[in-house]
Write a protein that holds these residues in place. Sequence first.
Motif, PDB file in Angstrom:
ATOM      1  N   ARG A  73       0.837  -1.199   0.000  1.00 18.22           N
ATOM      2  CA  ARG A  73       0.000   0.000   0.000  1.00 18.22           C
ATOM      3  C   ARG A  73       0.874   1.252   0.000  1.00 18.22           C
ATOM      4  N   THR A 116       1.006  -6.304   2.229  1.00 19.00           N
ATOM      5  CA  THR A 116      -0.150  -7.189   2.238  1.00 19.00           C
ATOM      6  C   THR A 116       0.263  -8.590   1.824  1.00 19.00           C
ATOM      7  N   GLU A 117      -0.647  -9.516   1.968  1.00 21.66           N
ATOM      8  CA  GLU A 117      -0.369 -10.904   1.569  1.00 21.66           C
ATOM      9  C   GLU A 117      -0.546 -11.117   0.074  1.00 21.66           C
TER      10      GLU A 117
END
Length: 375
Positions: free
Chosen positions: A37, A344-345
């Motif tokens: 992000r 993030t994953e």
Amino acid sequence: MIPKRIFLLSMLFVASSVKFGWAQQLQSRTPEELGVRSQPLVEMSRWVRGQNLDIRSMVLLRRGDIALEWYPADISRAHHHDVFSVTKSVVATLVGIAIKDGKLTGTDTDLQSLFPEAMLAETDPSKGAVTIGDLLTMRSGFPCARGNMPSGPKKELFDQIHRAPDRTKLILRLPMNENRERPFVYGNAEPQLVAAILERAYEQTVDKVANEGLFAPLDFKNHQWKFPDSTGTLPGGYGLRLRALDMAKLGQLYLQRGTWRAEQLLATHWVHRATADQTGTGYGYYWWTKLGDGSAYAARGVRGQLIYVDPVHEMVFVMTAELSQDKIRPTQNRLLGFLDNAITEHSSLPDNPNGFARLRDELNLAATYTPERVR
């Protein structure tokens, strides 16, 4: 010459078709392309500026590509930084390469066989029995030498070793600690001996060993190894100047279990041993271990130098800085907190042109930022 702000922006716009792990072009991509992000990265940069922190660079790699490159005023990608004890992690890497290449037989090799002229078996058998593994884990029993202390016996010994015309000879003559259990004691005598061992194994100075075995394959640029003694032997625990991007490459090499451009520079088992807790104190082979969720590890240097490797999130984070001792860990923890919010994953995220525009604008501001302390 391309102005730095334009360079930063152009690097962020470059897209890459490189798959993680092999071609190793370390292309700059938008954070969202790498599952990161943008907004927490904006907030991280704003926080650094708001706190007036003397941070000289920050680099974030995700899955082998560049998600963020951050530099303040008067510093660019080309700048090399004094990395202090990160030098130790480089030296340990060179030992792994030397063992793979057959220049050293293994970590069980002892000082008596490595320095037979010192006659350690006759003068101090316990010293002669110290192994490369003992040196790499700071459990040798040599007295502690520390340079980042204002005064005291550890600082005095560090200064004595640093000024010695033949550092290796001086260290081999030091009396051993009385504690025969040899607990972990962090210092600079051990890596100095490791550097000398590498120079003997290759019959050349350790900077040339590093150039041929590590820096050239990883395409390091603008590096320097300072402070040779009168014999030409370089320090093993400090003295290197490296670009932030090249520090990140070292972390990426470990993240990829020793592989670079399809070549196994380091044995996989060496990477595992070097970054595993060998001492019960969170220390491996000149790497700090068991960080984050327990799987992360780091190379650290005084004043805030850091290579942080997180295998779970396929992430390498680098910072160089000139921070006071009391600010180092709080600052690094806060920065890693921003990254926890950013990573993030997902392998990628939807395009976020507004978020990327905010990051672009923040990088422009960062490129004009100068901490008040150094104005």
